[in-house]
Design an enzyme around this catalytic site. Structure first.
Site, PDB file in Angstrom:
ATOM      1  N   ARG A 197       2.872 -10.172  10.522  1.00 17.95           N
ATOM      2  CA  ARG A 197       4.194  -9.547  10.569  1.00 17.95           C
ATOM      3  C   ARG A 197       5.260 -10.529  10.082  1.00 17.95           C
ATOM      4  O   ARG A 197       6.379 -10.139   9.768  1.00 17.95           O
ATOM      5  CB  ARG A 197       4.572  -9.116  11.995  1.00 17.95           C
ATOM      6  CG  ARG A 197       3.677  -8.095  12.688  1.00 17.95           C
ATOM      7  CD  ARG A 197       3.382  -6.897  11.863  1.00 17.95           C
ATOM      8  NE  ARG A 197       2.134  -7.068  11.103  1.00 17.95           N
ATOM      9  CZ  ARG A 197       1.799  -6.355  10.046  1.00 17.95           C
ATOM     10  NH1 ARG A 197       2.588  -5.433   9.577  1.00 17.95           N
ATOM     11  NH2 ARG A 197       0.655  -6.573   9.407  1.00 17.95           N
ATOM     12  N   ASP A 208      -3.211   7.903   4.175  1.00 20.14           N
ATOM     13  CA  ASP A 208      -2.666   6.588   4.522  1.00 20.14           C
ATOM     14  C   ASP A 208      -3.288   6.104   5.828  1.00 20.14           C
ATOM     15  O   ASP A 208      -3.714   6.914   6.662  1.00 20.14           O
ATOM     16  CB  ASP A 208      -1.143   6.695   4.667  1.00 20.14           C
ATOM     17  CG  ASP A 208      -0.463   5.339   4.703  1.00 20.14           C
ATOM     18  OD1 ASP A 208      -1.111   4.329   4.363  1.00 20.14           O
ATOM     19  OD2 ASP A 208       0.732   5.293   5.076  1.00 20.14           O
ATOM     20  N   GLU A 209      -3.328   4.792   6.032  1.00 24.73           N
ATOM     21  CA  GLU A 209      -3.835   4.179   7.274  1.00 24.73           C
ATOM     22  C   GLU A 209      -5.211   4.737   7.648  1.00 24.73           C
ATOM     23  O   GLU A 209      -5.474   5.095   8.800  1.00 24.73           O
ATOM     24  CB  GLU A 209      -2.851   4.402   8.440  1.00 24.73           C
ATOM     25  CG  GLU A 209      -1.443   3.893   8.193  1.00 24.73           C
ATOM     26  CD  GLU A 209      -1.337   2.380   8.247  1.00 24.73           C
ATOM     27  OE1 GLU A 209      -2.370   1.701   8.368  1.00 24.73           O
ATOM     28  OE2 GLU A 209      -0.200   1.870   8.166  1.00 24.73           O
ATOM     29  N   GLN A 250      -6.956  -4.360   9.974  1.00 24.55           N
ATOM     30  CA  GLN A 250      -5.846  -3.916  10.828  1.00 24.55           C
ATOM     31  C   GLN A 250      -6.219  -2.683  11.641  1.00 24.55           C
ATOM     32  O   GLN A 250      -5.348  -1.920  12.064  1.00 24.55           O
ATOM     33  CB  GLN A 250      -4.603  -3.637   9.978  1.00 24.55           C
ATOM     34  CG  GLN A 250      -4.055  -4.866   9.273  1.00 24.55           C
ATOM     35  CD  GLN A 250      -2.737  -4.597   8.580  1.00 24.55           C
ATOM     36  OE1 GLN A 250      -1.705  -4.380   9.212  1.00 24.55           O
ATOM     37  NE2 GLN A 250      -2.762  -4.611   7.257  1.00 24.55           N
ATOM     38  N   LYS A 301       0.823  -1.216   0.000  1.00 23.62           N
ATOM     39  CA  LYS A 301       0.000   0.000   0.000  1.00 23.62           C
ATOM     40  C   LYS A 301       0.856   1.265   0.000  1.00 23.62           C
ATOM     41  O   LYS A 301       0.520   2.249  -0.667  1.00 23.62           O
ATOM     42  CB  LYS A 301      -0.942   0.001   1.197  1.00 23.62           C
ATOM     43  CG  LYS A 301      -0.276   0.211   2.543  1.00 23.62           C
ATOM     44  CD  LYS A 301      -1.289   0.370   3.649  1.00 23.62           C
ATOM     45  CE  LYS A 301      -0.600   0.586   4.988  1.00 23.62           C
ATOM     46  NZ  LYS A 301       0.219   1.828   5.016  1.00 23.62           N
ATOM     47  N   THR A 302       1.962   1.242   0.768  1.00 24.58           N
ATOM     48  CA  THR A 302       2.816   2.430   0.821  1.00 24.58           C
ATOM     49  C   THR A 302       3.420   2.699  -0.550  1.00 24.58           C
ATOM     50  O   THR A 302       3.533   3.851  -0.985  1.00 24.58           O
ATOM     51  CB  THR A 302       3.933   2.240   1.858  1.00 24.58           C
ATOM     52  OG1 THR A 302       3.346   1.983   3.138  1.00 24.58           O
ATOM     53  CG2 THR A 302       4.808   3.481   1.953  1.00 24.58           C
TER      54      THR A 302
END
Length: 719
Positions: free
Chosen positions: A600, A219-220, A250, A33-34
């Protein structure tokens, strides 16, 4: 020349090119995504020709903002100093400095942090002549913060207030804001809520900024709260060129105001929005990804998505059942050693836990084996404030000349001995060439006010009483005596916050650490205990940046990735937390935390739980987490460390005892007193000698299994 099509996958490229109108990008864990967001910013400048200053890119951390700006600059080969890239707070702060005078906020306003806010609340409580003991300033400050995040003004809250307590908070809130303005200050929540208020009351200003920012990237997005989303909605009134990127699976920050419904209901707020799913995972092996996906599918509040990967299947996820937390730590650290021997760098290994208190045994085991580690996003167990406070009491008892320890605890817990009084004592000690404790315990009158003098006399009396028989008392008993006599835990219980409960849990772990020391040491004296603690906290021998194993909460691990991840403590009341078991929404957030933890891992993932866990000097059988049962059982490698047909205490196996009462003085029905848990009733006595375990039912804490040797229970009334 940037070849966007070849440097992105199909879905990422689609998200980059979708520039007109609202776009919701559902980006699964490890889906890049980044990368997509960074390339989109570059695409707008490079391909579309949008001036950088006409793009607002909002992140949740300054680190993320810096990285985004740097990556775009590398792609474009130009400086983006005039681009609006930053956090919600930093962006709103810039807007407030430029235009805040229209609503009475001066350009040179100062910003109060959380501690400043608490101090200001204390001042208001004092001005109103209210009792700070019944009105915890930190809780009031948290309540005001929550109201501001929800864009509720003092007047609005007063209108809604139904109870005397709510009306009191409204009164404090109003005065708090009045004093902020008088001081030319804003707090963190003001920085966003005041901009929203300005946009809503000054339409010409809102219009100007809405036209200035032609494109908005977020973002986020799953972590946004009500005021942050309101800020975005006000900015997009003139146009709807907004792209939000996030993953509802998340969303783990409801405790700080994040609203899951922002991302779930985004299509309702922006009808006709384009929805793009980034579902290709570039991080984890197929087994890890499938395991995590099966678990998160149990949540109902989520957008449908199915992550996939072209990576190899890899090793199965390991599920480890340990007899107790000591065996759990030994297994995990042994496995860490094996991974390191196999070529996995220590820095690519992480131990993740739900609550900070679980780190102690892993730290202890890593130290004993000489494996360097770092506690990320927090401090080491023995560096936590509450642990340092208790140890400072012990050090002062052993060495009254320790001025550093005295300064730390003379007003901890609060006794009304302020900084001015402490400074006066320090100056007297310096002029006389003696320690501060010698000054306050000499019996000579101190040049301070009577109230402070009385508090200091009470403190000296407490220290002198605790020093009695210091050479013969066990460390665990002394710790419990300090906690009881000072009211340290009692004050934390009265605070009744998440942070306070975590600190209480840590103190319980300190008791367990002292008991472990006593069981292993030939001379379990106070001095030897302090010596062992000093050795355990000496981690400075490892250079900063050295390759070390990472210990952290799952919240701290969000956004990170490691070759190998150990998710520990999967028991009821630990993960998920007890309160989540009574609330479906909270339970779903705990499940999202578990999902975040598993995702993770790149190549190796291990999940552990125990039959018994030591807490507050007792041994508890908590039951395994419901998330264990949600794992795809046929896809796991199960490791069972518990011998069949036996019970275990601290990894020492022994046969199940006969159902009888042993000669310990305890029997069912007896009323006892415990330094932590208070009064309780003995329900069962099992085992023999040093292994005798007493089950006690405490009204406020439930049933606890206590080791008779260490519990120091006092019999209050015979059966």
């Amino acid at each position: 020349m940037i070849d966007f099509a070849s440097e992105l996958n199909e879905q990422q490229y689609e998200g980059v090119r979708a520039i007109d109108g609202p776009v919701l990008v559902l980006a699964g864990a490890g889906s890049g995504k980044t990368r997509m967001l960074t390339y989109k910013l570059a695409y707008l400048v490079y391909e579309v020709g949008v001036p950088p200053y006409s793009i607002l890119a909002v992140t949740f951390t300054n680190k993320a903002a810096r990285e985004m700006r740097q990556r775009v600059e590398q792609l474009l080969g130009v400086n983006l100093s005039n681009a609006w890239v930053g956090t919600f707070h930093s962006m709103c702060g810039k807007i407030l400095r430029k235009s805040g005078e229209t609503i009475g906020i001066p350009r040179d306003f100062v910003i109060y942090d959380a501690d400043d806010s608490v101090q200001l609340v204390k001042e208001v409580i004092s001005d109103f002549g209210l009792d700070p003991r019944s009105l915890e300033p930190k809780k009031i400050a948290h309540a005001i913060s929550a109201l501001k995040r929800k864009l509720i003004s003092p007047d609005e809250f007063l209108e809604r207030a139904k109870t005397p307590a709510e009306r009191t908070i409204a009164k404090i809130y109003a005065r708090y804001d009045e004093l902020l303005r008088k001081a030319k200050a804003v707090d963190f929540d003001d920085m966003i809520s005041l901009v929203v208020r300005m946009f809503r009351t000054r339409s010409e200003i809102r219009q100007r900024y809405s036209e200035e920012f032609q494109y908005i990237l977020v973002d986020e997005f799953q972590d946004t709260n009500e005021s942050q989303f309101a800020f975005l909605r006000e900015l997009t009134r003139a146009h709807q060129n907004i792209t939000v990127v996030g993953d509802d699976d998340q969303s783990i920050y409801s405790w700080r105001g994040a609203q899951l419904r922002n991302i779930l209901d985004f299509p309702k707020y922006y009808p006709g929005c384009k929805i793009i799913r980034l579902e290709k995972n570039y991080r984890s092996t197929a087994h890890i990804l499938e395991t995590a996906s099966v678990v998160i599918a149990h949540n109902r509040m989520r957008h449908a998505k199915r992550l996939y990967t072209t990576a190899p299947a890899g090793e199965r996820v390991k599920l480890v059942r340990a007899p107790d937390d000591y065996a759990e730590a030994r297994y995990v650290v042994q496995r860490i050693e094996d991974l390191m021997d196999g070529g996995i760098p220590a820095g690519e290994i992480a131990v993740l836990y739900r609550i900070n208190a679980l780190s102690r045994l892993f730290e202890q085991e890593l130290r004993q084996r000489g494996i360097p580690y770092v506690v990320v996003g927090g401090v080491g167990f023995y560096e936590r404030a509450e642990i340092k406070d208790i140890l400072a009491y012990i050090r002062l008892l052993v060495n009254p000349a320790d001025d550093v320890s005295l300064r730390r605890i003379i007003n901890t817990p609060r006794r009304g001995i302020g900084a001015t009084t402490v400074q006066a004592i320090a100056e007297l000690a310096e002029s006389a060439g003696v320690s501060m404790y010698e000054v306050i315990s000499s019996g000579e009158p101190l040049p301070i006010r009577p109230k402070q003098r009385k508090s200091i006399e009470a403190f000296v009396e407490l220290i002198e009483d605790l020093k009695t028989d210091i050479d013969n008392v066990l460390p665990s008993v002394l710790i419990q005596e300090i906690v009881e006599r000072t009211g340290y835990v009692r004050q934390l219980m009265e605070e009744d916050s998440i942070q306070a409960r975590a600190r209480i849990e840590n103190i319980g772990q300190l008791v367990a650490a002292a008991q472990e020391f006593e069981s292993q040491s030939d001379e379990p004296t106070i001095l030897n205990f302090l010596g062992s603690v000093t050795l355990m906290t000496d981690v400075d021998r490892w250079k900063k940046g050295e390759d070390v194993v990472n210990l952290m909460t799952i919240h701290a691990a969000k956004g990170l990735e490691f070759e190998a991840v150990f998710v520990v403590g999967l028991e009821l009341g630990v993960f998920p937390l007890t309160r989540a078991l009574q609330d479906d929404e909270q339970l779903e957030e705990e499940r999202r935390l578990f999902y975040v933890a598993l995702t993770r891992a790149k190549r190796f993932a291990t999940v552990t739980y125990t039959i018994q866990r030591s807490r507050f000097g007792s041994v508890e059988e908590l039951g395994r987490s419901p998330f264990i049962d949600e794992l795809p059982q046929d896809k796991l490698d199960v490791v069972d460390l518990v011998p069949e047909g036996s019970i275990v205490f601290r990894s020492v196996e022994y046969a199940r005892p006969r159902e009888e009462v042993y000669d310990t003085g305890y029997s069912p029905g007896i009323v006892v007193w415990h330094p932590f848990f208070g009064k309780g009733v003995v329900m069962e006595v099992r085992g023999a000698g040093e292994r005798t375990i007493v089950t006690v039912d405490f009204p406020n804490f439930g049933r606890k299994k206590l080791v008779a040797k260490f519990a120091k229970l006092k019999i209050v009334k015979e059966a």
